[in-house]
Enzyme design. Structure first.
Site, PDB file in Angstrom:
ATOM      1  N   TYR A  43       0.227  -1.245   0.071  1.00 58.24           N
ATOM      2  CA  TYR A  43      -0.582  -0.171   0.088  1.00 58.24           C
ATOM      3  C   TYR A  43       0.600   0.984  -0.019  1.00 58.24           C
ATOM      4  O   TYR A  43       0.829   2.546   0.736  1.00 58.24           O
ATOM      5  CB  TYR A  43      -1.140   0.437   1.113  1.00 58.24           C
ATOM      6  CG  TYR A  43      -2.376   1.406   1.249  1.00 58.24           C
ATOM      7  CD1 TYR A  43      -2.233   1.621   0.125  1.00 58.24           C
ATOM      8  CD2 TYR A  43      -2.700   0.958   2.451  1.00 58.24           C
ATOM      9  CE1 TYR A  43      -4.055   2.462   0.546  1.00 58.24           C
ATOM     10  CE2 TYR A  43      -3.519   1.672   2.113  1.00 58.24           C
ATOM     11  CZ  TYR A  43      -3.906   2.437   1.353  1.00 58.24           C
ATOM     12  OH  TYR A  43      -5.153   3.249   1.292  1.00 58.24           O
ATOM     13  N   SER A  44       1.714   1.254  -0.987  1.00 57.09           N
ATOM     14  CA  SER A  44       2.613   2.994  -1.127  1.00 57.09           C
ATOM     15  C   SER A  44       2.872   2.906  -2.959  1.00 57.09           C
ATOM     16  O   SER A  44       2.680   1.984  -3.325  1.00 57.09           O
ATOM     17  CB  SER A  44       3.930   2.031   0.159  1.00 57.09           C
ATOM     18  OG  SER A  44       3.922   1.071  -0.303  1.00 57.09           O
ATOM     19  N   ASP A  88      11.138  -3.977  10.084  1.00 55.21           N
ATOM     20  CA  ASP A  88      10.449  -3.221   8.885  1.00 55.21           C
ATOM     21  C   ASP A  88       9.107  -2.203   9.964  1.00 55.21           C
ATOM     22  O   ASP A  88       8.424  -2.687  10.448  1.00 55.21           O
ATOM     23  CB  ASP A  88       9.776  -3.231   8.347  1.00 55.21           C
ATOM     24  CG  ASP A  88       8.736  -3.206   7.028  1.00 55.21           C
ATOM     25  OD1 ASP A  88       8.485  -2.223   7.368  1.00 55.21           O
ATOM     26  OD2 ASP A  88       8.272  -3.973   6.703  1.00 55.21           O
ATOM     27  N   GLY A 144       6.087  -0.123  10.182  1.00 54.98           N
ATOM     28  CA  GLY A 144       5.099   0.096   9.752  1.00 54.98           C
ATOM     29  C   GLY A 144       4.709  -0.624   8.869  1.00 54.98           C
ATOM     30  O   GLY A 144       5.107  -1.116   7.860  1.00 54.98           O
ATOM     31  N   GLY A 189       2.578  -3.277   7.043  1.00 56.04           N
ATOM     32  CA  GLY A 189       1.897  -3.642   6.730  1.00 56.04           C
ATOM     33  C   GLY A 189       2.116  -4.984   6.578  1.00 56.04           C
ATOM     34  O   GLY A 189       1.417  -5.305   7.552  1.00 56.04           O
ATOM     35  N   SER A 225      -1.922  -2.078  13.344  1.00 58.84           N
ATOM     36  CA  SER A 225      -3.424  -2.867  12.459  1.00 58.84           C
ATOM     37  C   SER A 225      -3.701  -4.385  13.271  1.00 58.84           C
ATOM     38  O   SER A 225      -2.352  -5.211  12.404  1.00 58.84           O
ATOM     39  CB  SER A 225      -2.959  -2.537  10.519  1.00 58.84           C
ATOM     40  OG  SER A 225      -4.401  -3.735  10.876  1.00 58.84           O
ATOM     41  N   LYS A 226      -4.266  -4.879  13.208  1.00 57.12           N
ATOM     42  CA  LYS A 226      -4.784  -6.575  13.696  1.00 57.12           C
ATOM     43  C   LYS A 226      -4.751  -6.930  12.718  1.00 57.12           C
ATOM     44  O   LYS A 226      -4.216  -8.311  12.401  1.00 57.12           O
ATOM     45  CB  LYS A 226      -5.724  -5.696  14.938  1.00 57.12           C
ATOM     46  CG  LYS A 226      -6.125  -7.791  15.180  1.00 57.12           C
ATOM     47  CD  LYS A 226      -6.983  -7.438  16.505  1.00 57.12           C
ATOM     48  CE  LYS A 226      -8.117  -8.937  16.317  1.00 57.12           C
ATOM     49  NZ  LYS A 226      -7.983  -9.501  15.734  1.00 57.12           N
ATOM     50  N   CYS A 282      -8.975  12.477  -5.941  1.00 58.50           N
ATOM     51  CA  CYS A 282      -7.999  12.689  -5.514  1.00 58.50           C
ATOM     52  C   CYS A 282      -6.338  12.698  -5.315  1.00 58.50           C
ATOM     53  O   CYS A 282      -5.664  13.794  -5.324  1.00 58.50           O
ATOM     54  CB  CYS A 282      -9.285  13.084  -4.442  1.00 58.50           C
ATOM     55  SG  CYS A 282      -7.946  15.397  -3.782  1.00 58.50           S
TER      56      CYS A 282
END
Length: 373
Positions: free
Chosen positions: A127-128, A163, A165, A167, A189-190, A343
């Protein structure tokens, strides 16, 4: 009625500066279905614009193109409202990324559902921003990005990598499989932690549901991809201090994050409310000040224009998968997500924001650092 007409006229004058016509025939023109749109936008700026779109009050055939025109012309700066001011003051004086607040973005955004992200992100749940220098599709761009990171970090078999964060664990999986390293990934994030553990179950990778500030152990290399945007300016120094204390003296760290061109970016009220709570885009000056006397900057790489292509690919994936996703997500959510991705694509197409990969060493690489591209 007169007030609504005057607001529409004012809107048209502003939009003409961006080459956009209300009711025009070009894909980047807008169709207004509800006249209350004008009052809502002038009262609440981007928050009003986004909520009006979510409610179906206006449309544009090419929404990313519309935003690119608006942002390139800077007419959005004419819509600074009380919502924007309050958001800026909140970000300036409150530390919204500490304690319980630090976990909010995980619950609200990253725990939405892996089905949405699996549909959107492609073969790998990354997600990047992808790296499109030699890639022709999203999966190739994401693999190229992961390999670029590993090459910049000079990963070698047997090294132990952190690492921050992590993901869904894709970067550590790639590094372990292709470069023979072991690693630790932390996330708030679980849903991501559970997925990453399953993804990396046969690899020497440990996934932790943990705040990065608790880390205090040695690693040969550190990477952090798309997480720094959630750290907050009051915690930038602490982030670099954590990275410094965990990185061996001869190691390298790589920070991959969105960055602002000018002064510290103000949080966008719509993004804050609906997408990323407590998030901030850092300015170069903030990053530079936060790492002073901790690291040597070996390389500062900007490939922000690649985020436009990445976001457009995500948008196409969500649209293609919507017949299946609509069983769980309603039409207002679809429009919210479409607005968010469109956006964001417009932001990078207009070059209002950048994508940085910053490679760091604790004391400077002996003999100099040769930059992989």
């Amino acid at each position: 009625m007169g007030n609504a007409a005057s607001l529409k006229a004012r809107a048209q004058v502003l939009l003409e500066q961006a080459g956009v016509t209300i009711g025009g025939r070009r894909p980047t023109d807008i169709a207004v279905h509800d006249e209350r749109t004008y009052t809502r936008v002038f009262a609440h700026g981007s928050l009003g614009l986004g909520e009006a779109y979510m409610d179906g009050w206006w449309d544009a055939a090419d929404l990313p193109g519309f935003f690119a025109r608006v942002l390139s012309s800077h007419i959005d700066e004419s819509l600074r409202t009380l919502d924007t001011l309050l958001m800026h003051l909140r970000a300036k004086f409150l530390n919204m990324q500490r304690g319980e607040h630090a976990w909010e973005v995980g619950r609200q955004h990253y725990d939405l559902g892996n089905d949405l992200f699996e549909a959107m992100l492609g073969k790998r749940l990354v997600y990047s921003c992808g790296y499109w220098a030699q890639a022709n599709d999203l999966d190739a761009a994401q693999e190229a990005k992961l390999d670029l990171i590993c090459r910049k970090l000079r990963l070698q078999p047997g090294q132990h990598v952190l690492d921050i964060g992590c993901g869904w664990g894709e970067a550590l999986k790639f590094a372990a499989e292709r470069y023979g390293v072991s690693g630790v990934g932390v996330t708030i994030s679980k849903e991501q932690a559970e997925y990453a553990r399953e993804l990396c179950k046969d690899l020497p990778v440990e996934i932790r549901l943990q705040d990065y500030r608790e880390l205090d152990e040695p690693f040969d290399a550190i990477l952090s991809v798309g997480m720094f945007e959630h750290v907050g300016p009051k915690n930038y120094r602490a982030w670099f201090e954590v990275a410094r204390r965990c990185l061996r003296a001869d190691g390298l760290a790589l920070l991959h994050c969105i960055g602002s061109n000018g002064h510290p970016g103000r949080p966008d009220p719509w993004i804050e409310k609906y997408i990323f709570p407590n998030s901030m885009i850092p300015a170069m000056s903030q990053v530079a000040a936060a790492l002073e006397d901790l690291f040597v900057v070996e390389d500062w790489h900007n490939f922000g224009a690649d985020y436009d292509r990445t976001l457009m690919a995500w948008l196409a994936n969500v649209d293609a998968a919507w017949p299946t996703l609509r069983e769980r997500y309603d039409e207002r959510f679809r429009r919210m997500w479409h607005f968010y991705l469109a956006c964001s694509a417009g932001v990078f197409r207009s070059r209002r924001d950048q994508l940085w990969q910053i490679t760091l060493s604790p004391r400077g690489v002996p003999g100099g650092y040769r930059v992989p591209r």
